[in-house]
Design a protein around this motif. Structure first.
Motif, PDB file in Angstrom:
ATOM      1  N   SER A 186      11.533  12.283   4.033  1.00 47.28           N
ATOM      2  CA  SER A 186      11.482  11.268   2.959  1.00 47.28           C
ATOM      3  C   SER A 186      10.538  10.122   3.308  1.00 47.28           C
ATOM      4  O   SER A 186      10.815   8.964   2.997  1.00 47.28           O
ATOM      5  CB  SER A 186      12.889  10.724   2.672  1.00 47.28           C
ATOM      6  N   GLN A 187       9.424  10.446   3.958  1.00 42.78           N
ATOM      7  CA  GLN A 187       8.419   9.441   4.316  1.00 42.78           C
ATOM      8  C   GLN A 187       7.250   9.516   3.352  1.00 42.78           C
ATOM      9  O   GLN A 187       6.675  10.587   3.148  1.00 42.78           O
ATOM     10  CB  GLN A 187       7.903   9.663   5.738  1.00 42.78           C
ATOM     11  N   ILE A 235       1.696  15.988   5.586  1.00 39.54           N
ATOM     12  CA  ILE A 235       2.117  14.900   4.694  1.00 39.54           C
ATOM     13  C   ILE A 235       3.225  15.380   3.762  1.00 39.54           C
ATOM     14  O   ILE A 235       4.236  14.691   3.577  1.00 39.54           O
ATOM     15  CB  ILE A 235       0.909  14.386   3.888  1.00 39.54           C
ATOM     16  N   GLN A 236       3.048  16.555   3.180  1.00 37.23           N
ATOM     17  CA  GLN A 236       4.057  17.078   2.264  1.00 37.23           C
ATOM     18  C   GLN A 236       5.358  17.379   2.990  1.00 37.23           C
ATOM     19  O   GLN A 236       6.448  17.156   2.455  1.00 37.23           O
ATOM     20  CB  GLN A 236       3.514  18.328   1.579  1.00 37.23           C
ATOM     21  N   MET A 253      11.822   4.058  -1.554  1.00 32.80           N
ATOM     22  CA  MET A 253      11.330   3.620  -0.249  1.00 32.80           C
ATOM     23  C   MET A 253       9.826   3.489  -0.320  1.00 32.80           C
ATOM     24  O   MET A 253       9.141   4.312  -0.909  1.00 32.80           O
ATOM     25  CB  MET A 253      11.718   4.632   0.815  1.00 32.80           C
ATOM     26  N   PHE A 254       9.294   2.446   0.249  1.00 37.35           N
ATOM     27  CA  PHE A 254       7.867   2.201   0.195  1.00 37.35           C
ATOM     28  C   PHE A 254       7.256   2.398   1.561  1.00 37.35           C
ATOM     29  O   PHE A 254       7.839   2.066   2.587  1.00 37.35           O
ATOM     30  CB  PHE A 254       7.582   0.765  -0.287  1.00 37.35           C
ATOM     31  N   SER A 255       6.032   2.921   1.551  1.00 37.91           N
ATOM     32  CA  SER A 255       5.310   3.081   2.814  1.00 37.91           C
ATOM     33  C   SER A 255       4.718   1.760   3.223  1.00 37.91           C
ATOM     34  O   SER A 255       4.450   0.908   2.393  1.00 37.91           O
ATOM     35  CB  SER A 255       4.188   4.117   2.653  1.00 37.91           C
ATOM     36  N   THR A 256       4.530   1.572   4.497  1.00 31.66           N
ATOM     37  CA  THR A 256       3.925   0.333   4.996  1.00 31.66           C
ATOM     38  C   THR A 256       2.747   0.672   5.874  1.00 31.66           C
ATOM     39  O   THR A 256       2.722   1.690   6.546  1.00 31.66           O
ATOM     40  CB  THR A 256       4.944  -0.491   5.816  1.00 31.66           C
ATOM     41  N   LEU A 257       1.751  -0.207   5.867  1.00 27.98           N
ATOM     42  CA  LEU A 257       0.600  -0.006   6.727  1.00 27.98           C
ATOM     43  C   LEU A 257       0.981  -0.316   8.165  1.00 27.98           C
ATOM     44  O   LEU A 257       1.847  -1.147   8.431  1.00 27.98           O
ATOM     45  CB  LEU A 257      -0.545  -0.918   6.276  1.00 27.98           C
ATOM     46  N   PRO A 258       0.346   0.337   9.134  1.00 26.06           N
ATOM     47  CA  PRO A 258       0.758   0.183  10.531  1.00 26.06           C
ATOM     48  C   PRO A 258       0.417  -1.177  11.096  1.00 26.06           C
ATOM     49  O   PRO A 258      -0.577  -1.781  10.759  1.00 26.06           O
ATOM     50  CB  PRO A 258      -0.047   1.277  11.236  1.00 26.06           C
ATOM     51  N   THR A 259       1.282  -1.702  11.969  1.00 20.94           N
ATOM     52  CA  THR A 259       0.991  -2.915  12.708  1.00 20.94           C
ATOM     53  C   THR A 259       0.654  -2.529  14.134  1.00 20.94           C
ATOM     54  O   THR A 259       0.919  -1.418  14.574  1.00 20.94           O
ATOM     55  CB  THR A 259       2.212  -3.858  12.714  1.00 20.94           C
ATOM     56  N   THR A 260       0.073  -3.479  14.872  1.00 18.84           N
ATOM     57  CA  THR A 260      -0.336  -3.180  16.242  1.00 18.84           C
ATOM     58  C   THR A 260       0.857  -2.777  17.099  1.00 18.84           C
ATOM     59  O   THR A 260       0.792  -1.805  17.848  1.00 18.84           O
ATOM     60  CB  THR A 260      -1.014  -4.420  16.850  1.00 18.84           C
ATOM     61  N   ASP A 261       1.970  -3.503  16.991  1.00 21.84           N
ATOM     62  CA  ASP A 261       3.143  -3.176  17.806  1.00 21.84           C
ATOM     63  C   ASP A 261       3.647  -1.773  17.487  1.00 21.84           C
ATOM     64  O   ASP A 261       4.039  -1.014  18.375  1.00 21.84           O
ATOM     65  CB  ASP A 261       4.261  -4.202  17.557  1.00 21.84           C
TER      66      ASP A 261
END
Length: 473
Positions: A253-254, A245-246, A1-9
């Motif tokens: 699993s984030q 974070i840990q 699973m990959f993290s994604t950068l936040p969007t405005t919504d």
């Protein structure tokens, strides 16, 4: 699973869900008022152009560049706690108190409003559903005016039903107020969030930076507040950030987000904050993940991210150097060059540090580095294990890597002095093992060094002749 950068919504949705838990104290103290939502007439957001097809303010309309990485630590050292006993400002000449009759009228209006609020709170426990719903709607319309009474009812009212409904109404009011402030802030208007002044002073201002700040504030409110307090507060917040974070990684699993990485790096740029190997290892684990590439691909976050990395790298622990150098080669972090130059000047540098530093200088240095590299042409320490290439036992030494670095900086082909041209690599400058020479025959390496020194001496003579001609002219 990959993290994604936040969007405005995503940010706005997250704000609605968790703002009551994170920011209710701020709203209760009166900061979430209409003044926070107003924009100064000279606001860049008003003068900027809107992005076509969206209701967002354009990136260029209120962009502020990040500061010099070498100066970031000065921002934290400049933080001071303002004295709490500042005397009240006395009225000046011509300033008078409110007219007594106007004051009385306002007091009467306020008393009537408080009576109405008390009646509406009592109706929250009414047996009729319509009465309860009407009271709920009217209390929400009163918003902040009703909050103090609602919070008192949550604690002190005799009716359990009233206590529960009052708590629900108060939460809705807080959510709405905080979400409105965040929405206004994301659209480029001035914000009064704790930590924003320091954040934007270091990293600059822009739509994506504001989104990252809001996510950081919602996830790590204690750190946002600590940015404007003290090194001790930031040290405590850093431990909490790492633990959160840990915990999310292990339980939910984030993977870490860009806001998580930037939150940690902000603390790492406080040079008075003592970092442990555990702290740096936690950051390095995050930087190995996809979030690093995501931040560097974002044109609005890449430079602020590089600024924070450069500010930390200049003071990172020596045990972290090899991995920092390797990350810098992979991600084109040219600001690691000063540290690599420092390593090559030290007499006690380890072989792995020297090899990676030479690769970094090859990537990001220039001909001014050549003079300091010439002394390494006498360094016979082995860089690689004995290998078999072309049916012969070969091994690369420090002087072989130094020779390749000099030729790369001079933009000369390696083959010209007898170095393997196939050793070149677009990311790491060269592959050390491919620069090895036979272990049982010193002549090829000796010829290479002689050819290189002859080339360097001829260049020095040409430079001296040119200097003499310029002086005579």
């Amino acid at each position: 699973m990959f993290s994604t950068l936040p969007t405005t919504d995503w940010i706005r949705s997250l704000a609605m869900v968790v703002a009551v838990l994170m920011l209710s104290a701020t709203v209760a103290s009166g900061q979430a008022n209409e003044d926070d939502l107003e924009t100064d007439s000279s606001s860049p957001a008003e003068s900027g152009e809107s992005d076509p097809g969206t209701d967002r303010v354009s990136f260029k309309s209120f962009r502020k560049a990040p500061m010099d990485p070498l100066k970031v630590s000065e921002v934290f050292r400049a933080q001071e706690v303002l004295p709490s006993d500042i005397p009240p400002i006395e009225p000046g000449i011509g300033e008078t108190d409110l007219d007594a009759s106007e004051s009385d009228e306002e007091s009467d209006d306020e008393r009537l409003q408080q009576i109405k609020i008390a009646e509406l709170i009592a109706q929250l426990g009414a047996p009729e559903f319509a009465v309860r719903e009407q009271a709920t709607a009217e209390l929400r319309e009163l918003a902040n005016d009703a909050l103090p009474a609602l919070r008192t009812a949550v604690i002190e009212h005799d009716d359990l039903e009233v206590r529960l409904r009052a708590e629900n109404v108060a939460a809705g009011i807080v959510n709405s107020a905080v979400a409105g402030r965040i929405d206004s802030f994301l659209d480029g208007q001035s914000g009064s969030f704790e930590g924003w002044d320091v954040f934007q002073q270091i990293l600059g201002d822009g739509p994506r930076l504001r989104e990252v700040f809001v996510e950081m504030m919602l996830r790590h409110q204690d750190l946002a507040e600590a940015l404007e307090v003290s090194t001790e507060a930031r040290a405590e917040s850093l431990r909490n950030v790492i633990a959160r974070i840990q915990r999310r990684q292990l339980i939910e699993s984030q993977l870490p987000s860009g806001a998580d990485v930037i939150a940690m790096l902000l603390c790492f740029n406080d040079h008075d904050l003592k970092l442990s190997n555990i702290d740096e290892e936690a950051l390095l684990r995050m930087l190995r993940m996809s979030v690093t590439a995501e931040l560097l691909r974002d044109e609005q976050l890449a430079e602020p991210f590089r600024t924070l990395l450069a500010g930390w790298i200049q003071r990172c622990d020596r045990t972290s150097w090899p991995e920092v150098f390797w990350l810098s080669l992979q991600e084109d972090l040219e600001r690691t060059l000063p540290l690599a130059e420092r390593v090559l000047e030290q007499q006690d540098s380890r072989i792995d540090e020297v090899a990676l530093s030479l690769q970094l200088v090859s990537r990001f240095g220039n001909e001014s580095n050549i003079a300091s590299l010439r002394r390494l042409l006498n360094d016979e320490r082995a860089v690689t294990e004995v290998d078999f290439i072309g049916g012969k036992q070969t091994q690369a030494q420090v002087r072989d890597l130094a020779a390749a670095t000099i030729m790369i900086l001079k933009r000369e082909p390696l083959i010209e002095v007898g170095l393997n041209p196939n050793s070149l690599h677009p990311k790491i400058a060269f592959v050390p093992r491919e620069l090895g020479f036979p272990t049982d025959d010193p002549e090829p390496r000796q010829k290479m060094l002689e050819a290189l020194n002859e080339l360097l001496d001829s260049n020095d003579d040409s430079a001296a002749d040119a200097s003499e001609r310029n002086e005579s002219e």
